[in-house]
Design a protein around this motif. Structure first.
Motif, PDB file in Angstrom:
ATOM      1  N   ALA A 298       0.999  -1.197  -0.037  1.00 38.44           N
ATOM      2  CA  ALA A 298      -0.124  -0.008  -0.091  1.00 38.44           C
ATOM      3  C   ALA A 298       0.784   1.173   0.042  1.00 38.44           C
ATOM      4  N   ASN A 299       1.984   1.022   0.804  1.00 40.21           N
ATOM      5  CA  ASN A 299       3.163   2.322   0.726  1.00 40.21           C
ATOM      6  C   ASN A 299       4.119   1.890  -0.242  1.00 40.21           C
ATOM      7  N   LYS A 300       4.133   2.440  -1.500  1.00 43.55           N
ATOM      8  CA  LYS A 300       5.148   2.020  -2.519  1.00 43.55           C
ATOM      9  C   LYS A 300       6.453   2.042  -2.306  1.00 43.55           C
ATOM     10  N   LYS A 301       6.638   3.104  -0.994  1.00 43.91           N
ATOM     11  CA  LYS A 301       8.269   3.023  -1.025  1.00 43.91           C
ATOM     12  C   LYS A 301       8.727   1.758  -0.307  1.00 43.91           C
ATOM     13  N   LEU A 302       7.848   0.837   0.179  1.00 43.10           N
ATOM     14  CA  LEU A 302       8.365  -0.246   0.914  1.00 43.10           C
ATOM     15  C   LEU A 302       8.464  -1.547  -0.130  1.00 43.10           C
ATOM     16  N   ASN A 303       8.119  -1.362  -1.479  1.00 43.30           N
ATOM     17  CA  ASN A 303       8.050  -2.505  -2.401  1.00 43.30           C
ATOM     18  C   ASN A 303       9.407  -3.166  -2.508  1.00 43.30           C
ATOM     19  N   SER A 304      10.389  -2.623  -2.226  1.00 43.85           N
ATOM     20  CA  SER A 304      11.851  -3.262  -2.232  1.00 43.85           C
ATOM     21  C   SER A 304      11.945  -4.293  -1.092  1.00 43.85           C
ATOM     22  N   LEU A 305      11.010  -4.197  -0.104  1.00 41.01           N
ATOM     23  CA  LEU A 305      11.074  -5.014   0.985  1.00 41.01           C
ATOM     24  C   LEU A 305      10.944  -6.523   0.752  1.00 41.01           C
ATOM     25  N   PHE A 306      10.275  -6.549  -0.475  1.00 38.21           N
ATOM     26  CA  PHE A 306       9.805  -8.072  -1.034  1.00 38.21           C
ATOM     27  C   PHE A 306      11.096  -8.945  -1.203  1.00 38.21           C
ATOM     28  N   PHE A 307      12.330  -8.336  -1.233  1.00 37.33           N
ATOM     29  CA  PHE A 307      13.299  -9.053  -1.825  1.00 37.33           C
ATOM     30  C   PHE A 307      14.163  -9.551  -0.514  1.00 37.33           C
ATOM     31  N   LEU A 308      13.696  -9.107   0.701  1.00 33.17           N
ATOM     32  CA  LEU A 308      14.219  -9.470   2.204  1.00 33.17           C
ATOM     33  C   LEU A 308      14.269 -10.803   2.006  1.00 33.17           C
ATOM     34  N   SER A 309      13.281 -11.647   1.315  1.00 33.85           N
ATOM     35  CA  SER A 309      13.405 -13.274   1.506  1.00 33.85           C
ATOM     36  C   SER A 309      14.564 -13.794   0.854  1.00 33.85           C
ATOM     37  N   ILE A 310      14.922 -12.973  -0.126  1.00 33.46           N
ATOM     38  CA  ILE A 310      16.217 -13.668  -0.889  1.00 33.46           C
ATOM     39  C   ILE A 310      17.381 -13.962  -0.044  1.00 33.46           C
ATOM     40  N   LYS A 354      14.928   0.536 -11.586  1.00 27.83           N
ATOM     41  CA  LYS A 354      16.278   0.264 -11.690  1.00 27.83           C
ATOM     42  C   LYS A 354      16.940  -0.266 -10.608  1.00 27.83           C
ATOM     43  N   PHE A 355      16.540   0.310  -9.431  1.00 31.03           N
ATOM     44  CA  PHE A 355      17.027  -0.255  -8.153  1.00 31.03           C
ATOM     45  C   PHE A 355      16.789  -1.590  -7.690  1.00 31.03           C
TER      46      PHE A 355
END
Length: 383
Positions: A298-310, A354-355
């Motif tokens: 819902a907060n787009k700034k948090l989208n990169s947290l999806f990659f924590l599971s990697i 790109k990030f």
């Protein structure tokens, strides 16, 4: 009264079909499994508790998708936000109503089957001769109910974990992927950390007994990790060991305090994760109607947290015993491609910032260099 009437409407109109389906499925599977159990020669492979917990875990993971379905379209969001309830009241009423449905379904399924098992035990002969050996019946109903209680707690925790994940997104696919990502972190972090520690002990040539114990603890970690896994394993261990009196030789918690201490750590982590998920689910502010039907967080700034599971995924593969080779390169390509595709589903677009490409590429390169370094260290120690 407004909240109570709305809760009744939810239970009768929205959640009742799910309640009926999962109660029937769970009752049938649990009943079939318990009725097949042997009072005289019980097996360590007794899957009776799994037959109760597995369908209830699916129910606990799926139900929040319906609890938060008012956020999945702008029209539904506008409709539900017009109700004479504050946003937090709207959300929490739906959550508590869902919890009531889940707990009621669990209790009905488990009690009906447990009492049938008790009647079956009472009516069974005291002994039975098998291959010229007399076996006496054994079953402790108290420990079965204890196992059921533990199973209920883990199912409720899974419900709140799933609710928390659904609260962070406004699309079912995004919520589901957040849940999967969080479950990967819970399942693999402890095991990967212990496996990595074991590998470091081998490289540092720490004494073999210590290395062996750490390796064994990593097995406990993967079998009793917080999240879904401990819910599958712990109730079954209690029922098998105490209700049916079968010693579990794979994890001798009763005879080795190190394993018992680590199991307690896993249980504490499970309760802590559940408590945090419950707190943030109930007290976190709900998004506005404008955030409905959007992909990603819902907060787009948090989208990169999806990659924590990697991180735990790569740690898990780093901790495997084999030396660096071509399969590792293939594995990195598969994992990187999988994360790209999953993240594209998560944000609803194959064109990502790109990030995020840098995260996937950077983590892949870091894994390859780390695997090469560890392989060289292992070869040096062995030679």
């Amino acid at each position: 009264m407004k909240k109570r009437n709305y809760a009744k409407y939810l239970i009768v109109k929205e959640y009742l079909p799910l309640f009926i389906v999962f109660t029937l499925i769970t009752t049938i599977t649990f009943f079939s499994s318990l009725m097949a159990s042997d009072f005289y020669c019980p097996s360590s492979d007794n899957g009776s508790m799994l037959a109760l917990t597995a369908p209830m875990m699916v129910f606990a993971a799926a139900l929040p998708l319906f609890v938060y379905n008012y956020k999945y379209s702008l029209k539904r969001g506008d409709t539900y936000y017009q109700l004479p309830l504050e946003q937090k009241e709207l959300k929490n009423t739906r959550i508590i109503a869902g919890l009531c449905i889940l707990v009621t379904s669990f209790i009905l399924s488990s009690l009906i089957t447990s009492f049938a098992q008790i009647v079956r035990y009472i009516l069974a002969p005291d002994s039975k001769i098998i291959a010229h050996i007399t076996y006496f019946k054994y079953f402790h109903a108290g420990y079965l109910f204890a196992a059921i209680g533990v199973s209920l707690v883990t199912v409720v925790i899974e419900y709140f974990i799933s609710c928390f994940c659904c609260s962070l997104a406004s699309k079912p696919i995004s919520a589901l992927l957040i849940n999967v990502s969080l479950q990967l972190i819970l399942i693999l972090t402890l095991n990967a950390s212990m496996q990595f520690a074991r590998m470091m002990c081998e490289i540092a040539q720490v004494n073999e007994h210590t290395t062996y114990i750490i390796g064994d603890l990593s097995n406990v970690a993967i079998n009793y990790s917080p999240g879904v896994v401990i819910g599958f394993q712990l109730p079954g261990y209690i029922a098998t060991k105490y209700a049916f009196d079968v010693f579990n030789h794979s994890f001798p918690f009763a005879t080795d305090n190190r394993y018992l201490a680590f199991l307690i750590i896993c249980i504490v982590l499970e309760v802590l994760v559940g408590a945090l998920a419950c707190f943030f689910t109930l007290y976190m502010k709900d998004g506005s109607g404008e955030s409905c039907n959007n992909y990603g967080f819902a907060n787009k700034k948090l989208n990169s947290l999806f990659f924590l599971s990697i991180i735990p995924v790569l740690m898990f593969f780093l901790s495997l015993d084999q030396l660096f080779g071509f399969p590792d390169v293939i594995g990195v390509v598969i994992v990187a491609a999988s994360y790209y595709l999953l993240f594209a589903l998560f944000i609803g677009s194959f064109k990502m910032p790109k990030f995020n490409y840098a995260i996937i590429g950077g983590m892949s390169a870091l894994f390859i260099f780390a695997k090469i370094a560890l392989s060289l260290a292992i070869v040096a120690v062995r030679n």
